[in-house]
Design an enzyme around this catalytic site. Structure first.
Site, short mmCIF file in Angstrom:
data_model
loop_
_atom_site.label_atom_id
_atom_site.label_comp_id
_atom_site.label_asym_id
_atom_site.label_seq_id
_atom_site.Cartn_x
_atom_site.Cartn_y
_atom_site.Cartn_z
N ASP A 12 37.14 43.39 38.20
CA ASP A 12 38.21 43.01 39.18
C ASP A 12 39.31 42.69 38.29
OD1 ASP A 12 36.20 43.18 41.08
OD2 ASP A 12 35.63 41.23 40.62
N GLY A 14 41.81 44.61 38.11
CA GLY A 14 42.91 45.56 38.62
C GLY A 14 43.11 46.88 37.80
N LYS A 15 41.91 47.55 37.24
CA LYS A 15 41.93 48.55 36.57
C LYS A 15 42.55 49.77 37.47
CE LYS A 15 37.66 47.90 35.74
NZ LYS A 15 37.12 46.69 36.22
N GLY A 16 42.07 49.67 38.66
CA GLY A 16 42.40 50.98 39.46
C GLY A 16 43.98 51.35 39.54
N ASN A 37 28.67 49.77 43.01
CA ASN A 37 29.17 48.50 42.95
C ASN A 37 30.48 48.25 42.66
OD1 ASN A 37 28.61 49.88 40.49
ND2 ASN A 37 27.54 47.98 39.51
N GLY A 39 34.65 48.30 42.88
CA GLY A 39 35.44 48.55 43.91
C GLY A 39 36.76 48.63 43.35
N HIS A 40 37.51 49.58 43.88
CA HIS A 40 39.02 49.63 43.41
C HIS A 40 39.82 49.94 44.55
CE1 HIS A 40 37.04 53.02 41.53
NE2 HIS A 40 37.32 53.64 42.64
N GLN A 227 33.72 47.67 36.47
CA GLN A 227 33.03 46.29 35.90
C GLN A 227 33.79 46.12 34.74
OE1 GLN A 227 30.27 48.80 36.41
NE2 GLN A 227 30.68 48.11 38.77
N ARG A 313 32.86 38.79 48.87
CA ARG A 313 32.52 37.42 48.69
C ARG A 313 33.83 36.76 48.15
NH1 ARG A 313 27.51 38.01 45.05
NH2 ARG A 313 28.35 39.89 44.54
N VAL A 427 52.80 43.25 38.19
CA VAL A 427 53.58 42.11 38.82
C VAL A 427 53.44 42.18 40.43
CG1 VAL A 427 55.12 41.53 36.88
CG2 VAL A 427 55.85 43.44 38.63
N GLY A 428 52.30 42.92 40.75
CA GLY A 428 52.22 43.06 42.40
C GLY A 428 51.08 44.37 42.51
P1 IMP Z 1 25.04 44.87 40.17
O1 IMP Z 1 25.87 45.59 39.43
O2 IMP Z 1 25.16 44.94 41.81
O3 IMP Z 1 23.55 45.03 39.63
O4 IMP Z 1 25.35 43.29 40.01
C1 IMP Z 1 25.30 42.60 38.82
C2 IMP Z 1 26.42 41.63 38.67
O5 IMP Z 1 27.68 42.28 38.22
C3 IMP Z 1 26.60 40.82 39.81
O6 IMP Z 1 27.07 39.38 39.26
C4 IMP Z 1 27.84 41.28 40.53
O7 IMP Z 1 28.58 40.58 41.12
C5 IMP Z 1 28.71 41.86 39.05
N1 IMP Z 1 29.31 43.00 39.43
C6 IMP Z 1 29.04 44.42 39.66
N2 IMP Z 1 29.87 45.16 40.11
C7 IMP Z 1 31.25 44.49 39.91
C8 IMP Z 1 32.54 44.85 39.84
O8 IMP Z 1 32.81 46.00 40.30
N3 IMP Z 1 33.41 43.70 39.61
C9 IMP Z 1 32.87 42.58 39.44
N4 IMP Z 1 31.70 42.00 39.26
C10 IMP Z 1 30.86 43.27 39.54
#
Ligand code: IMP
Length: 443
Positions: A12, A14-16, A37, A39-40, A227, A313, A427-428
């Protein structure tokens, strides 16, 4: 030329936005690990695209590749592709035949195991997308790969072996009832159909060969890490990690190019100006000690939009953590960094960073290797002059010198400590809200 983008904190960062910005000079954008897993959010021409699997470059007409190090849920993939098509785009996405497939039983088991772990206080806080169980099956040599979907006989043979094991696990170990995720016939039917679509759309490739051919033809390649370093299975805060390697070494093993190819290119660490974390695990600079900290965390969370893209979350918030960044810069061999969300810290009463840790009376500049020791670290905070809220759109247009002086001091401290140049400052949220300093593809 290759540019590898790596999250230097907990995901998270802000790589995207940076992938999207510099991806303009790439011909191919390749993800090398993780799955849905990630999200961008990419903002293009005022349109917002939330993607979890399709590489962000696909929004800009680039070839998007999911490398062999990825785990792919075809349901998510096709839902994202169909959604982009409905919005008028025509994404060109290729999948490595060696990539593993997230099956419905992987998702089920991810959630079951998280619940089981809760009884022992070992919950990871996974995204529930089946990531860990899929990588387990990869290492256990019982996984289903994209290439298997193209051959119904092989697919059936693999499923007939593995599904009864999953069913026994769900029923005999966890004492739960298995459902349609363990129906072999239904799985063969659905995943054969997915294989047919992959073949029809010519999406499955031998990733290493595909990239070698394209590089020989002169294409620029961007490797897009998902990640971040601290949730890397080898270099992160185990066991509060994801099951893959977001660090730069993963770009080689996860795509089929040699480490020298990655190393001859640029490796850019993406840094958020503060820290956020989804899920469990230590966070020495977390803002949580008193009401004032919590107020500050709430303010930053709201202003920075710090809610999980995949899960929604609320993220935990902390000051920038330098021992963490020194570790990240070394593990991936950063040649430069981009610093995001500088605007979010504007107008605060105080700005601090965790310069070092104190552990048993000693001051340390890097992180301990075990999570338990890391959890015992107290941050040694360094205070910076604050900077005011300004017109950040104008700053982005005018360039680095327009950044308020105190914020420049903050950036220069970061660059000096990590001994790398800063290539861009966010910056945004939009691509145009970035102060350009250097484009790594020009180096
Ligand atoms: P998993 O990748 O769903 O197995 O989650 C393992 C851990 O990595 C958990 O703490 C998730 O919240 C975290 N996690 C997985 N993907 C991301 C992401 O893209 N950004 C931030 N945390 C992530």
């Amino acid at each position: 030329m290759t540019v590898t983008i790596v999250g230097s904190q907990l995901g998270d960062e802000g790589k995207g936005a940076l992938v999207d910005l510099w991806g303009g000079d790439a011909d191919i954008v390749v993800r090398y690990q993780g799955g849905d897993n990630a999200g961008h959010t990419v903002v293009e021409d005022g349109e917002e695209y939330k993607l979890s699997l399709v590489p962000s470059g696909a929004v800009r007409d680039k070839v998007g590749v999911l490398g062999n190090g990825c785990v792919i849920n075809p349901r998510t993939l096709f839902s994202e592709i169909d959604d982009l098509r409905e919005r008028g785009l025509d994404p060109d996405v290729r999948l490595a035949k060696r990539a593993h497939v997230i099956m419905p039983y992987h998702r089920r088991l991810d959630n079951i195991e998280e619940e089981a772990k809760a009884d022992s206080d070992l919950t990871v806080g996974t995204t529930g997308r089946g990531i860990g169980p899929t990588y387990e099956d990869k290492a256990g040599r019982r996984g289903i790969r994209v290439g298997d979907l193209l051959d119904p006989d092989v697919l059936r043979q693999r499923l007939e072996y593995v599904v009864p094991q999953k069913q026994a696990l769900i029923e005999d170990v966890y004492g739960l009832e298995a459902g349609e995720e363990c129906d072999v016939e239904a799985l063969v039917e659905e995943y054969t159909e997915i294989g047919r679509r992959l073949r029809e759309d010519d999406m499955a490739v031998n990733c290493g060969d595909f990239l070698a051919e394209r590089r020989e033809a002169g294409d620029n390649v961007m490797f897009e890490g998902a990640q971040g370093t601290l949730i890397d299975i080898d270099h992160g805060s185990y066991p509060y990690v994801t099951s893959s390697n977001p660090t730069a070494g993963g770009a080689a093993t996860g795509t089929g190019v040699g480490p020298t190819v990655v190393g001859q290119g640029e490796v850019v660490g993406i840094v958020k100006s503060y820290l956020s974390r989804v899920g469990e695990g230590p966070m020495p600079t977390e803002l949580k000690d008193d009401d004032r900290d919590e107020e500050l965390a709430d303010f930053i969370r709201e202003k920075g939009g710090e809610f999980g893209t995949v899960t929604g979350r609320p993220r935990r918030i902390g000051w920038l953590d330098m021992p963490m960044l020194r570790h990240a810069a070394r593990v991936s061999g950063f040649t430069g960094i981009a610093v995001n969300h500088l605007d979010v810290l504007a107008g605060l009463d105080e700005v601090k960073v965790g310069h070092a840790y104190e552990l048993e009376g000693d001051e340390r500049l890097t992180m301990p290797a075990t999570t338990e020791r890391w959890g015992e670290c107290e941050p040694v905070l360094k205070e910076f002059d604050t900077w005011p809220e300004v017109d950040w759109a104008a700053v982005a247009e005018e360039g680095y010198d327009a950044i308020p002086d105190a914020a420049q001091d903050y950036l220069e401290y970061l660059s000096d400590e990590l001994d790398v140049p800063i290539y861009a400052v966010g910056v945004g949220p939009g691509r145009e809200q970035t102060v350009h300093i250097e484009n790594p593809f020009d180096n």
